[in-house]
Design an enzyme around this catalytic site. Structure first.
Site, short mmCIF file in Angstrom:
data_model
loop_
_atom_site.label_atom_id
_atom_site.label_comp_id
_atom_site.label_asym_id
_atom_site.label_seq_id
_atom_site.Cartn_x
_atom_site.Cartn_y
_atom_site.Cartn_z
N PHE A 132 -14.39 2.99 5.09
CA PHE A 132 -14.11 1.76 4.35
C PHE A 132 -14.61 0.56 5.17
CE2 PHE A 132 -11.17 -1.56 2.81
CZ PHE A 132 -11.30 -1.39 1.44
N ASP A 208 -6.67 6.03 9.75
CA ASP A 208 -6.40 5.12 8.64
C ASP A 208 -5.86 5.97 7.49
OD1 ASP A 208 -6.52 3.52 6.34
OD2 ASP A 208 -8.13 2.30 7.18
N TYR A 233 0.15 -0.53 -0.95
CA TYR A 233 -0.04 -0.97 -2.34
C TYR A 233 -0.86 0.02 -3.16
CZ TYR A 233 -4.24 -2.85 -0.03
OH TYR A 233 -5.37 -3.01 0.74
N LYS A 234 -1.31 1.12 -2.52
CA LYS A 234 -2.07 2.12 -3.28
C LYS A 234 -1.07 3.16 -3.81
CE LYS A 234 -6.31 0.92 -0.93
NZ LYS A 234 -7.10 1.03 0.30
N ARG A 383 -14.33 6.51 -9.31
CA ARG A 383 -13.16 7.14 -8.70
C ARG A 383 -12.06 7.30 -9.75
NH1 ARG A 383 -11.27 4.04 -3.41
NH2 ARG A 383 -10.88 2.47 -5.00
#
Ligand SMILES: *Cc1c(COP(=O)(O)O)cnc(C)c1O
Length: 423
Positions: A132, A208, A233-234, A383
């Site tokens: 990322f 991560d 928040y995912k 995705r």
């Protein structure tokens, strides 16, 4: 029979998907989330999770507490980052108490922990060229500022980083930073083997966990992990910009110091003395005043996960992704898609990546004309995120069905080819 076999061995009809939903032990948790548009199929919970009613209530309660107690509220709020960290550690991360803090953003936590390692140890930084962006950028900045070599792993784009390659790259390095689940492919790295390989080469590993926390049964302590960061928040559904977390294994607490010498990490915070001395324990990785309302949301979501059980969540993620892979093979491959995610369920997280040369336009057409919300990742991936707490098997079926219909009608061919800023 596990979910994987139930899906692969099933007749692959909509009725079969509904049957899997009827047998789903997590089905009742769907009621704890908000669904504004009942027709919308939301498969982007790996970017921003749905609204958790528990989180909404917890934030409202915090506002009431703020109203009632004003500054005296801090007597209780001050310990919230540790308390929420402990709960996250237990519910989602396989981490014993006193090693996790809920604080700051993933980016800031990454900077703090990577900076702490580089200040304590000589040597290069190893990162993944396919990671990322924020991870690559933060590490490039730290390497530049400290005059360190930055070694980029060039892993297979679908399979992700492998232990052998990490062992070679980690020789003489201070730190290896990797995503546990790759944000694009969904590949799940072998945390135990990679950690051991890097440690044997003399490096510490910083994981991560943004795409793992709340989706995969992470076992930080059992894997012998050194350090980790991740967001809430995912798959944890604590809301846009909710506080992130960091993990530092207890054995490293004395050696490592945060490069941000904030007053919340000071040994005797309220003495307000002239010099800085880091607190003992995990508290030394705090920076400044914690966001209390956001932490209340994280607490509520971690409690929901503890109630559901990360084992059950993981089993359902395997089933949902297996269904998506089966549907890809039978219905999407003939339309020009290729699977951008490992086929072995043990090597993937809770999202599936569908690759297509026209992925951008297909993704836009899904959102605008089929009421299916996935996201696009450069250069050619759509995705499909399948958070187990609220995603049904029939959602996977219907999303695929709408995609097949849209491709058949050529709807995507009428979409503009330009990319928007946020997708
Ligand atoms: C989502 C994500 C982040 C986000 O970092 P923020 O500081 O919250 O913006 C970082 N790393 C990975 C791998 C991610 O998937």
């Amino acid at each position: 029979m596990g979910y994987g076999e139930a899906v692969a061995g099933g007749p692959l009809t909509r009725a079969h998907a509904l049957e899997l939903d009827r047998g789903d032990p997590l089905a009742r948790f769907r009621d704890r989330f908000e669904f504004g548009d009942a027709d919308r199929i939301y498969v982007d919970g790996n970017s921003l999770g749905r609204v958790s009613t528990d989180a909404r209530r917890a934030m409202e309660e915090t506002v009431n507490e703020w109203s009632g107690r004003l500054v005296t509220g801090w007597h209780d709020w001050i310990d919230v980052p540790q308390k929420v960290g402990d709960l996250l550690g237990q519910a989602a991360l396989g981490a014993g108490p006193g090693q996790v803090l809920a604080c700051d953003s993933t980016t800031v936590n990454l900077y703090k922990l990577a900076g702490a390692v580089l200040a304590a140890r000589p040597g290069a930084v190893v990162a993944d060229g396919d990671d990322f962006p924020t991870d690559r950028y933060v590490l490039a900045g730290l390497a530049d500022a400290g005059g360190r070599e930055l070694r980029m792993l060039r892993s297979d784009r679908v399979a992700g980083p492998q232990p052998d390659a990490v062992a070679v790259a980690a020789a003489g390095a201070a730190l290896v930073v990797l995503s546990h689940v790759n944000y694009r492919s969904g590949a799940l790295a072998d945390m135990r083997a990679i950690t051991a390989a890097a440690q044997a080469a003399g490096a510490l590993v910083l994981w991560d966990l943004c795409h793992s926390a709340g989706a995969v049964d992470v076992e930080l302590d059992a894997a012998g992990a050194d350090l980790a960061v991740g967001c809430t928040y995912k798959y944890l559904n604590a809301g846009p910009g909710s506080p992130a977390f960091l993990y530092v294994a207890r054995r490293h607490h004395d050696e490592l110091r945060s490069p941000i010498q904030g007053w919340f990490s000071q040994a005797d915070q309220f003495a307000m003395g002239p010099g800085y001395r880091p607190a003992a324990g995990i508290g030394r990785f705090m920076a400044g005043t914690p966001p209390v309302a956001g932490l209340a949301a994280v607490h509520a979501c971690a409690a929901l996960l503890a109630e559901a059980g990360i084992g059950a969540v993981r089993r359902k993620a395997v089933g949902l992704t297996a269904l998506a892979v089966e549907l890809h093979d039978r219905r999407l491959e003939p339309l020009g898609f290729t699977l951008g995610t490992p086929r072995d369920p043990a090597r993937r997280g809770a999202h599936v990546s569908l690759r297509h040369p026209d992925a951008w336009r297909i993704c836009q057409a899904l959102i605008e004309h089929a009421n299916v919300v996935p996201d696009f990742r450069h250069p050619d991936s759509i995705r499909i995120g399948l958070p187990p707490a609220y995603t049904r098997f029939v959602d996977v079926w219907d999303a695929c069905d709408r995609l097949v219909a849209l491709m058949g009608a050529g709807t995507h061919l009428r979409m503009p080819a330009a990319a928007a800023r946020v997708t």
